[in-house]
Write an enzyme that holds these catalytic residues in place. Structure first.
Site, PDB file in Angstrom:
ATOM      1  N   ASP A  11     -62.335 -48.624 -10.924  1.00  0.00           N
ATOM      2  CA  ASP A  11     -63.089 -49.880 -10.901  1.00  0.00           C
ATOM      3  C   ASP A  11     -63.374 -50.321  -9.471  1.00  0.00           C
ATOM      4  OD1 ASP A  11     -60.292 -50.262 -10.606  1.00  0.00           O
ATOM      5  OD2 ASP A  11     -60.549 -52.417 -10.863  1.00  0.00           O
ATOM      6  N   GLU A  12     -64.368 -51.150  -9.352  1.00  0.00           N
ATOM      7  CA  GLU A  12     -64.638 -51.931  -8.138  1.00  0.00           C
ATOM      8  C   GLU A  12     -64.524 -51.093  -6.864  1.00  0.00           C
ATOM      9  OE1 GLU A  12     -63.328 -56.352  -9.486  1.00  0.00           O
ATOM     10  OE2 GLU A  12     -61.652 -55.059  -8.896  1.00  0.00           O
ATOM     11  N   TRP A  68     -52.876 -59.103 -14.565  1.00  0.00           N
ATOM     12  CA  TRP A  68     -53.022 -58.954 -13.122  1.00  0.00           C
ATOM     13  C   TRP A  68     -52.200 -60.056 -12.483  1.00  0.00           C
ATOM     14  CZ3 TRP A  68     -55.314 -54.528 -12.064  1.00  0.00           C
ATOM     15  CH2 TRP A  68     -56.202 -53.984 -12.998  1.00  0.00           C
ATOM     16  N   ARG A  91     -49.780 -56.448  -6.764  1.00  0.00           N
ATOM     17  CA  ARG A  91     -50.015 -57.773  -6.166  1.00  0.00           C
ATOM     18  C   ARG A  91     -48.696 -58.522  -6.068  1.00  0.00           C
ATOM     19  NH1 ARG A  91     -54.854 -56.461  -8.799  1.00  0.00           N
ATOM     20  NH2 ARG A  91     -56.382 -55.945  -7.185  1.00  0.00           N
ATOM     21  N   ASP A  98     -52.344 -50.366  -5.623  1.00  0.00           N
ATOM     22  CA  ASP A  98     -53.554 -51.152  -5.367  1.00  0.00           C
ATOM     23  C   ASP A  98     -53.612 -51.451  -3.875  1.00  0.00           C
ATOM     24  OD1 ASP A  98     -55.839 -52.995  -5.704  1.00  0.00           O
ATOM     25  OD2 ASP A  98     -55.276 -52.958  -7.818  1.00  0.00           O
ATOM     26  N   TYR A 108     -57.744 -60.784 -20.893  1.00  0.00           N
ATOM     27  CA  TYR A 108     -57.184 -60.981 -19.554  1.00  0.00           C
ATOM     28  C   TYR A 108     -56.215 -62.158 -19.574  1.00  0.00           C
ATOM     29  CZ  TYR A 108     -59.467 -57.340 -16.864  1.00  0.00           C
ATOM     30  OH  TYR A 108     -59.822 -56.121 -16.343  1.00  0.00           O
ATOM     31  N   PHE A 109     -54.928 -61.815 -19.611  1.00  0.00           N
ATOM     32  CA  PHE A 109     -53.903 -62.851 -19.761  1.00  0.00           C
ATOM     33  C   PHE A 109     -53.537 -63.475 -18.412  1.00  0.00           C
ATOM     34  CE2 PHE A 109     -52.171 -60.665 -23.870  1.00  0.00           C
ATOM     35  CZ  PHE A 109     -53.375 -60.937 -24.493  1.00  0.00           C
ATOM     36  N   ASP A 110     -54.289 -63.111 -17.354  1.00  0.00           N
ATOM     37  CA  ASP A 110     -54.120 -63.842 -16.087  1.00  0.00           C
ATOM     38  C   ASP A 110     -55.034 -65.069 -16.063  1.00  0.00           C
ATOM     39  OD1 ASP A 110     -56.372 -62.157 -15.952  1.00  0.00           O
ATOM     40  OD2 ASP A 110     -56.192 -61.853 -13.789  1.00  0.00           O
ATOM     41  N   HIS A 157     -59.645 -49.609  -4.353  1.00  0.00           N
ATOM     42  CA  HIS A 157     -58.317 -50.231  -4.493  1.00  0.00           C
ATOM     43  C   HIS A 157     -57.222 -49.314  -3.952  1.00  0.00           C
ATOM     44  CE1 HIS A 157     -59.450 -53.923  -6.509  1.00  0.00           C
ATOM     45  NE2 HIS A 157     -60.177 -53.261  -7.394  1.00  0.00           N
ATOM     46  N   TRP A 200     -63.606 -53.182 -19.655  1.00  0.00           N
ATOM     47  CA  TRP A 200     -63.100 -54.488 -19.189  1.00  0.00           C
ATOM     48  C   TRP A 200     -64.212 -55.472 -18.899  1.00  0.00           C
ATOM     49  CZ3 TRP A 200     -63.378 -56.709 -14.124  1.00  0.00           C
ATOM     50  CH2 TRP A 200     -63.971 -55.898 -13.134  1.00  0.00           C
TER      51      TRP A 200
HETATM   52  C1  ACM Z   1     -60.345 -54.832 -13.274  1.00  0.00           C
HETATM   53  O1  ACM Z   1     -60.041 -55.931 -13.759  1.00  0.00           O
HETATM   54  N1  ACM Z   1     -60.776 -54.749 -12.030  1.00  0.00           N
HETATM   55  C2  ACM Z   1     -60.257 -53.610 -14.038  1.00  0.00           C
END
Ligand code: ACM
Ligand code: ZN
Length: 768
Positions: A335-336, A477, A171, A200, A427-429, A273, A402
């Protein structure tokens, strides 16, 4: 007994040692993070003059001695002579590998500093390195001619074997030098795993020599979303953005990590992704494209199609990846991955039939298992996000949990190894402060203390199942983190809190002790010019009912114990002349409370300001039919009438959250009251799975038993991103008001979190 024990001899200390003997204050005077297993302070100190030598007992320790020397040179301007000898010397710093230490546990070390010499003995090479990190944290946090180290004895070893941090470089891209710096921070906190998110939708960042277009096309995007995902209208810049690491740079970074006893786990995302790769090789998708590298965040429909040419591509990519990274794990994402394209793809459907796969989840499982089999021929193990459990998990695969703890629990019960990284703790974002001047972040709220309270072992697991929990990891992230300076800001000090969770014994964990040591450790971070967050000094607050009286009451808190708080309620800036905060401030009418923390003459941290908007409902009794989710429940029903509306970031103190469930709240106004409208404040943030309600209905009652429906609005009548939903009723008199907000249900396909229950978040109901 609070006594000061001087160092006599190591064997004696081991016998008399118990943590109760030494006062917490004494231990906290050393700004060590993570807290060592055992620390005994001695008398005097060791002076590192240029005449001192470093003595090592083998060639491997020489490398670690070289690391220490480089630190001395960079920060104090001199380095020491290194000698290889069979035994320790006086007036020397002795770094010895000593397998006797393995009795304490893997990677253990002990460190004895006296005025005569320093003796550091590590059971493994990593153990020696961890001891050196402890010494670095004990060194003066400023340039001095003769650095000194205090006399101490430390026995130390880690609690978990996977102590990790992740960094998303897709990103936003960070140069080789910054990635090395990030690895240095992991090393400082005795972490040992760097999860490098290299690919990604928005950029492919690793040179693959066989596929030039990954460098030419996939590594760059033609623009980037401005502001937050979900904002309407969407706005983009048109600046070409990107970059990638050459294989030579990657080798250099791997060597840098290896010297710091850190293993890199590279992540190549599949089957979802993968848009950046598909932009260069659209034939690997179901539709054939064309595609462009992602310019916005979230989840994209176009994913790798499980055809032979895709597997050939991925296997060739992974072959080069395996050559670059010596660690045993390759992260394959997982994921996703939306399944829409697979559902309407003739190839995918024929493959499912041929392989006897019941649904697209099983097709994803087929995909992952093929990759797993290939990687096992390279001697590698796979790890993936918890979605890889869906449709059946490849044998020998490890899982990164996660979406909460559930995936980790399930995987451990199935005998798979697990790394815990639940969003709510790792999640440090997420935002780390409620201060309105925080830089834009993805959402959520994860303050330092919540990281610190995280327990990687889910309590439902048996002792045997727990053996599969390798440890945990913080994820960074970078959608909203464009610079390395902001990487530092988001990661530190939360990384240090997680490091202590993962290293120090569970029964030693103490947040007060941690914050004392952290404030000392900040001096080192200042010395190293790290742009860390000082949210620790922000005033925190909680709103309570105003007992026995109208309105609400505001409590202010600070993690910093060395200050006093002054506040105002007339809009003026707080100064030393403003009222001194002595306890909860009653708030009986709409107003703004401002406050600041003073340390002597000076302010510590940022000014605090909170607006209260009082109405007929404020401070009244609220009955909830269904309890909110435990993460968003702290104030219970009172949260809805605490006079605080619209505070962002959303957090579990100011907001109630319902995952897949409705809000059904009844407010007892105490007496019949005449009002004309009822409003509810809600949130929409689809990137965080938060949706507007499907409907909002208001009902009234005089007895709290039989309710009369007054008005209902449907989602179609709400504006995207609308906050306050107001139902105008005309003059209404009632003692009870009920508000039902219906959850949006299951997240639709193509949205982040598709197939999962939507969140309904609300922070206030106003009756006016
Ligand atoms: C994730 O946060 N999509 C693993
Ligand atoms: Zn397909």
């Amino acid at each position: 007994m609070k006594s000061r024990i001087t160092l006599i001899s190591f064997s004696l200390i081991l016998i008399v040692m118990s943590s109760e003997v030494f006062s917490q204050e004494k231990k906290d005077t050393y700004p060590l993070i993570p807290q060592p297993v055992l620390l005994v302070s001695g008398n005097g100190n060791f002076k590192i003059t240029p005449e001192v030598s470093i003595v090592v007992n083998d060639v491997m320790s020489r490398k670690d001695a070289g690391f220490f020397n480089a630190y001395l040179l960079e920060h104090y301007g001199f380095q020491l002579k290194i000698e290889v000898l069979g035994k320790e010397k006086k007036q020397a710093i002795n770094f010895f590998r000593d397998s006797m230490n393995n009795k304490l546990g893997p990677d253990a070390y002990n460190l004895t500093i006296t005025s005569d010499k320093i003796s550091l003995r590590g059971g493994t090479q990593a153990g020696v390195f961890y001891g050196i990190q402890t010494m670095i944290q004990l060194l003066p946090a400023g340039k001095v001619a003769v650095p000194i180290l205090p006399a101490v004895h430390i026995d130390d070893y880690p609690r978990f074997s996977w102590r990790g941090m992740h960094l998303d470089v897709s990103r936003h891209f960070f140069s080789k030098e910054f990635v090395k710096k990030y690895i240095d921070y992991l090393a400082m906190y005795k972490m040992n795993t760097f999860h490098w998110h290299l690919t990604d939708d928005q950029g492919w960042r690793i040179e693959i020599r066989k596929y030039q277009k990954l460098q030419e096309i996939s590594a760059f995007r033609k623009g980037t979303l401005i502001g937050h995902y979900g904002e309407i209208p969407e706005r983009y810049d048109t600046i070409k953005y990107g970059g990638f690491y050459t294989q030579n740079e990657i080798r250099e970074i791997v060597a840098h990590a290896t010297q710091r006893h850190i293993t890199i786990v590279p992540e190549i995302e599949m089957p979802g992704h993968g848009l950046a790769a598909l932009a260069a090789y659209p034939e690997l998708s179901c539709t054939g494209g064309p595609f462009e590298v992602g310019k916005t965040w979230g989840v994209f429909q176009d994913v790798f199609c499980p055809k032979e040419e895709t597997f050939e591509f991925l296997e060739n990519v992974l072959t080069e990846v395996c050559d670059l990274f010596p660690g045993k794990y390759i992260h394959i994402g997982g994921d996703e991955c939306p399944k829409d394209r697979w559902k309407s793809c003739a190839h995918c459907q024929a493959l499912m039939k041929k392989e006897g796969l019941k649904n697209e989840h099983e097709l994803q499982s087929y995909f992952v298992q093929r990759i797993q089999k290939f990687l096992s021929t390279k001697g590698k193990k796979i790890i993936g996000w918890d979605e890889i459990l869906e449709g059946g998990l490849a044998q020998d695969a490890a899982v990164m949990s996660w979406r909460g703890n559930a995936g980790g629990i399930e995987a451990a019960k199935q005998n798979h190894d697990v790394v815990m990284t639940p969003t709510g703790s790792c999640y440090f974002d997420y935002y780390q402060s409620k201060d309105s001047k925080e830089p834009l972040a993805i959402g959520g709220y994860l303050p330092l203390e919540k990281v610190y309270q995280f327990e990687p072992y889910p309590d439902v697991l048996t002792a045997d199942e727990r053996k599969h929990i390798l440890g945990a990891q913080g994820n960074l992230w970078t959608e909203y983190i464009p610079t390395f300076s902001q990487v530092e800001y988001m990661a530190i000090p939360r990384m240090s809190a997680l490091a202590e969770v993962l290293w120090s014994p569970a029964d030693k964990r103490n947040y007060t002790s941690f914050t004392h040591r952290l404030i000392g450790h900040f001096k080192l971070l200042d010395f190293l010019k790290v742009n860390y967050s000082k949210a620790l000094f922000d005033l925190n607050y909680f709103v309570y009912p105003n007992s026995g009286s109208e309105g609400v009451a505001l409590e202010l808190m600070s993690a910093y114990e060395g200050g006093i708080i002054h506040y105002t309620d007339d809009g003026s800036e707080p100064s030393l002349h403003s009222p001194l905060y002595k306890g909860r401030i009653p708030v009986g009418q709409s107003t703004v409370i401002k406050a600041a923390l003073f340390d002597g003459q000076f302010k510590r941290g940022r000014d605090f300001s909170q607006m209260f908007k009082l109405n007929f409902a404020s401070g009244k009794e609220v009955l909830l039919k269904e309890p909110p989710h435990e993460e968003y429940s702290r104030g219970g029903g009172f949260t809805l009438v605490n006079g605080v509306t619209g505070n962002l970031p959303w957090n579990g103190s100011d907001w109630l959250g319902f995952s897949g469930k409705n809000l059904d709240a009844t407010i007892d106004l105490g007496n019949p009251v005449t009002f004309t409208k009822v409003s509810i404040d809600v949130l929409q943030d689809e990137s965080s799975w938060i949706y507007l309600p499907a409907s909002v209905e208001v009902l009234v009652s005089d007895d709290g038993v039989s309710f009369k429906p007054m008005k209902k609005v449907l989602a179609a009548e709400m504006k995207p991103g609308q906050r306050l939903i107001t139902l105008t009723l005309g003059r209404t008199t009632a003692k009870f008001v009920k508000v039902i907000a219906e959850n949006a249900g299951i997240i639709p396909s193509g949205k982040p979190g598709e197939g999962n229950p939507a969140w309904l978040l609300t922070d206030e109901i106003l009756v006016e």
